[in-house]
Motif scaffolding. Structure first.
Motif, mmCIF file in Angstrom:
data_model
loop_
_atom_site.group_PDB
_atom_site.id
_atom_site.type_symbol
_atom_site.label_atom_id
_atom_site.label_comp_id
_atom_site.label_asym_id
_atom_site.label_seq_id
_atom_site.Cartn_x
_atom_site.Cartn_y
_atom_site.Cartn_z
ATOM 1 N N TRP A 1 12.830 3.113 -23.690
ATOM 2 C CA TRP A 1 13.919 3.971 -24.001
ATOM 3 C C TRP A 1 13.430 5.076 -25.312
ATOM 4 C CZ3 TRP A 1 17.683 6.856 -22.504
ATOM 5 C CH2 TRP A 1 17.947 7.568 -23.347
ATOM 6 N N ASP A 2 13.045 4.191 -26.319
ATOM 7 C CA ASP A 2 13.584 4.344 -27.936
ATOM 8 C C ASP A 2 11.413 5.206 -27.647
ATOM 9 O OD1 ASP A 2 15.391 2.860 -28.650
ATOM 10 O OD2 ASP A 2 13.979 1.110 -29.291
ATOM 11 N N HIS A 3 10.621 4.783 -27.604
ATOM 12 C CA HIS A 3 9.184 5.545 -27.445
ATOM 13 C C HIS A 3 8.575 7.037 -26.365
ATOM 14 C CE1 HIS A 3 7.102 1.810 -30.050
ATOM 15 N NE2 HIS A 3 9.141 1.952 -30.891
ATOM 16 N N SER A 4 10.065 6.716 -25.179
ATOM 17 C CA SER A 4 9.130 7.584 -24.031
ATOM 18 C C SER A 4 10.472 8.774 -23.387
ATOM 19 C CB SER A 4 9.071 6.786 -22.916
ATOM 20 O OG SER A 4 7.972 7.875 -22.240
ATOM 21 N N LEU A 5 11.727 8.112 -23.875
ATOM 22 C CA LEU A 5 12.804 8.096 -23.227
ATOM 23 C C LEU A 5 14.075 9.300 -23.620
ATOM 24 C CD1 LEU A 5 12.981 6.425 -19.628
ATOM 25 C CD2 LEU A 5 11.736 8.879 -20.110
ATOM 26 N N LYS A 6 14.236 8.241 -24.742
ATOM 27 C CA LYS A 6 15.252 9.025 -25.478
ATOM 28 C C LYS A 6 15.560 10.441 -26.231
ATOM 29 C CE LYS A 6 17.562 7.341 -29.375
ATOM 30 N NZ LYS A 6 17.692 6.653 -30.800
ATOM 31 N N GLY A 7 13.968 10.915 -25.932
ATOM 32 C CA GLY A 7 13.677 12.211 -27.202
ATOM 33 C C GLY A 7 14.579 13.422 -25.748
ATOM 34 N N GLY A 8 14.260 12.211 -24.491
ATOM 35 C CA GLY A 8 14.676 14.013 -23.434
ATOM 36 C C GLY A 8 16.345 14.056 -23.099
ATOM 37 N N LEU A 9 16.473 12.542 -23.042
ATOM 38 C CA LEU A 9 17.514 12.334 -22.333
ATOM 39 C C LEU A 9 19.052 11.914 -23.412
ATOM 40 C CD1 LEU A 9 15.803 9.883 -19.596
ATOM 41 C CD2 LEU A 9 17.569 11.386 -18.991
ATOM 42 N N TYR A 10 18.978 11.747 -24.799
ATOM 43 C CA TYR A 10 19.854 10.906 -25.296
ATOM 44 C C TYR A 10 20.832 12.513 -25.409
ATOM 45 C CZ TYR A 10 22.630 10.961 -29.211
ATOM 46 O OH TYR A 10 24.012 10.460 -29.624
ATOM 47 N N GLN A 11 21.818 11.854 -25.137
ATOM 48 C CA GLN A 11 23.266 12.661 -25.121
ATOM 49 C C GLN A 11 24.268 12.588 -25.829
ATOM 50 O OE1 GLN A 11 23.616 15.384 -21.289
ATOM 51 N NE2 GLN A 11 25.891 15.541 -21.307
ATOM 52 N N ALA A 12 25.142 12.313 -26.927
ATOM 53 C CA ALA A 12 26.063 11.973 -27.780
ATOM 54 C C ALA A 12 27.564 11.785 -26.416
ATOM 55 C CB ALA A 12 26.858 13.025 -28.540
ATOM 56 N N GLY A 13 27.541 10.799 -26.563
ATOM 57 C CA GLY A 13 29.003 10.560 -25.933
ATOM 58 C C GLY A 13 28.765 10.309 -24.241
ATOM 59 N N HIS B 1 3.497 0.096 -16.418
ATOM 60 C CA HIS B 1 3.244 0.449 -18.056
ATOM 61 C C HIS B 1 3.600 1.806 -18.135
ATOM 62 C CE1 HIS B 1 -0.101 2.033 -16.148
ATOM 63 N NE2 HIS B 1 -0.629 2.432 -17.433
ATOM 64 N N ILE B 2 3.497 1.850 -19.348
ATOM 65 C CA ILE B 2 4.058 3.459 -20.438
ATOM 66 C C ILE B 2 3.122 4.247 -20.628
ATOM 67 C CG2 ILE B 2 5.208 4.410 -22.201
ATOM 68 C CD1 ILE B 2 6.500 1.790 -22.173
ATOM 69 N N HIS B 3 2.195 4.925 -19.825
ATOM 70 C CA HIS B 3 1.850 6.522 -20.132
ATOM 71 C C HIS B 3 2.503 7.235 -19.149
ATOM 72 C CE1 HIS B 3 -2.258 4.213 -21.307
ATOM 73 N NE2 HIS B 3 -2.062 4.991 -22.042
ATOM 74 N N ALA B 4 1.950 8.189 -19.720
ATOM 75 C CA ALA B 4 2.806 9.701 -18.805
ATOM 76 C C ALA B 4 2.270 9.553 -17.051
ATOM 77 C CB ALA B 4 2.893 10.981 -20.022
ATOM 78 N N ASP B 5 0.856 9.140 -16.774
ATOM 79 C CA ASP B 5 0.983 9.365 -14.999
ATOM 80 C C ASP B 5 1.951 7.906 -14.427
ATOM 81 O OD1 ASP B 5 -1.066 7.668 -17.128
ATOM 82 O OD2 ASP B 5 -2.590 7.921 -15.373
ATOM 83 N N HIS B 6 1.990 7.807 -15.498
ATOM 84 C CA HIS B 6 3.163 6.362 -14.692
ATOM 85 C C HIS B 6 4.877 6.056 -15.011
ATOM 86 C CE1 HIS B 6 -0.622 4.272 -13.498
ATOM 87 N NE2 HIS B 6 -0.642 4.721 -14.706
ATOM 88 N N VAL B 7 4.812 7.036 -16.470
ATOM 89 C CA VAL B 7 6.260 7.606 -16.557
ATOM 90 C C VAL B 7 6.760 8.636 -16.784
ATOM 91 C CG1 VAL B 7 6.961 4.882 -17.638
ATOM 92 C CG2 VAL B 7 6.158 7.328 -18.417
ATOM 93 N N GLY B 8 6.090 9.803 -16.864
ATOM 94 C CA GLY B 8 6.560 10.854 -17.514
ATOM 95 C C GLY B 8 7.478 11.855 -16.641
ATOM 96 N N GLY B 9 7.709 10.990 -15.258
ATOM 97 C CA GLY B 9 7.871 12.219 -14.290
ATOM 98 C C GLY B 9 9.835 11.133 -14.149
ATOM 99 N N LEU B 10 10.264 10.643 -15.175
ATOM 100 C CA LEU B 10 11.302 9.108 -15.283
ATOM 101 C C LEU B 10 12.228 10.641 -16.189
ATOM 102 C CD1 LEU B 10 10.598 5.387 -16.093
ATOM 103 C CD2 LEU B 10 11.523 6.844 -14.300
ATOM 104 N N GLU B 11 12.537 10.987 -16.315
ATOM 105 C CA GLU B 11 12.988 12.438 -17.412
ATOM 106 C C GLU B 11 14.182 12.829 -15.968
ATOM 107 O OE1 GLU B 11 12.805 13.945 -20.675
ATOM 108 O OE2 GLU B 11 13.340 16.264 -20.408
ATOM 109 N N GLU B 12 13.058 13.230 -15.507
ATOM 110 C CA GLU B 12 12.949 14.193 -14.717
ATOM 111 C C GLU B 12 13.938 13.439 -12.937
ATOM 112 O OE1 GLU B 12 11.060 17.360 -12.448
ATOM 113 O OE2 GLU B 12 11.823 17.267 -10.850
#
Ligand SMILES: Nc1ccn([C@@H]2O[C@@H]3COP(=O)(O)O[C@H]3[C@H]2O)c(=O)n1
Ligand SMILES: [Zn+2]
Ligand SMILES: [Zn+2]
Length: 245
Positions: free
Chosen positions: A98-110, A61-72
């Motif tokens: 993607w929309d609510h948790s990861l896009k902010g840090g991981l999005y990169q144009a192209g 599920h989507i809480h930082a203690d379960h997904v917060g390391g996915l960006e790294e």
């Protein structure tokens, strides 16, 4: 073949003495990371491991203690290890992740515009078993946690229940044990206070003895040691320890 569960962390969301409640499920050839919280990179590092050792990740599920390391994890896979690992997640959570948790840090144009640019996304339908490896079969069971937020516990190899964060559901545990041959339960455990979004120790203590005997407690707070000896037949899981399944 030995199936092993290593707890890389056993702490509740805001614990400071324990890492986030994340685990490695390993069958010798395949390593699945179950949840990847904020502390997962450091927890692995302290065990002499890294994301390089992971073949797949599963998110409950989507809480930082379960997904917060996915960006790294995603950045390391894309730019350092240059491979896409499998991301197992309930189909209801893929877009939200993607929309609510990861896009902010991981999005990169192209370069990075969706989960699929980083992972081999494997959406799971609850109630259906999936073969993740030769020796690991997992079924998601939707369990209540936060109003309006989908959260999924795991039923592994038709006999091991691994709870996501969940409010108490004794009927589910009884059903799994009596009707589905469940022989081991790994359960989140809030040590004190009312169980608004988690299951409390008091609630677990009220389970029938035959269920308590197979319950292992995880996702606990910093004051766990005060409760050692006060959990009946139930045992606390230990951070870093590997459990043979
Ligand atoms: N209604 C809520 C929502 C959240 N919380 C706390 O926030 C944490 C998020 O991660 P967790 O592991 O689900 O535990 C939650 C509660 O500690 C809480 O206590 N009450
Ligand atoms: Zn949690
Ligand atoms: Zn949670």
């Amino acid at each position: 073949m030995n199936l092993e569960l290593q707890m890389i962390g056993t702490g509740s969301a805001f614990a400071k003495s324990y890492f986030n409640n994340n685990a490695l499920l390993q069958d010798g050839e395949f390593t699945l990371l179950i949840d990847c919280g904020v502390t997962a990179p450091l927890a692995l590092h302290q065990l002499g491991k890294s994301f390089e050792d992971i073949d797949a990740v599963l998110i409950t599920h989507i809480h930082a203690d379960h997904v917060g390391g996915l960006e790294e994890l995603a950045f390391k896979m894309k730019f350092t290890y240059k491979r896409k690992i499998k991301l197992y997640i309930a189909e209801t959570l893929t877009q939200i992740l993607w929309d609510h948790s990861l896009k902010g840090g991981l999005y990169q144009a192209g370069e990075i515009a969706s989960l699929e640019d980083l992972f081999e996304v494997c959406p799971l339908v609850p109630g259906k078993p999936y073969e993740l490896s030769e020796h690991i079969r997992i079924e998601l069971i939707r369990t209540e946690h936060i109003p309006g937020k989908n959260s999924y516990s795991l039923y592994v190899n038709d006999h091991i229940f691994y709870s996501a964060d969940m409010i108490h559901h004794p009927e589910l545990l009884k059903h799994l044990v009596e009707d589905r041959g469940c022989s081991v339960i790994f359960h989140d455990c809030q040590l004190e206070g009312p169980g608004v979004v988690h299951t409390t120790l008091t609630e677990l203590m009220a389970l029938p003895e035959e269920i308590r005997r197979i319950v292992h407690l995880m996702h606990y707070g910093d004051n766990k040691d005060e409760f050692v000896g006060r959990t009946g037949e139930m045992v606390f899981m230990e951070q870093g320890r590997t459990y043979l399944l």
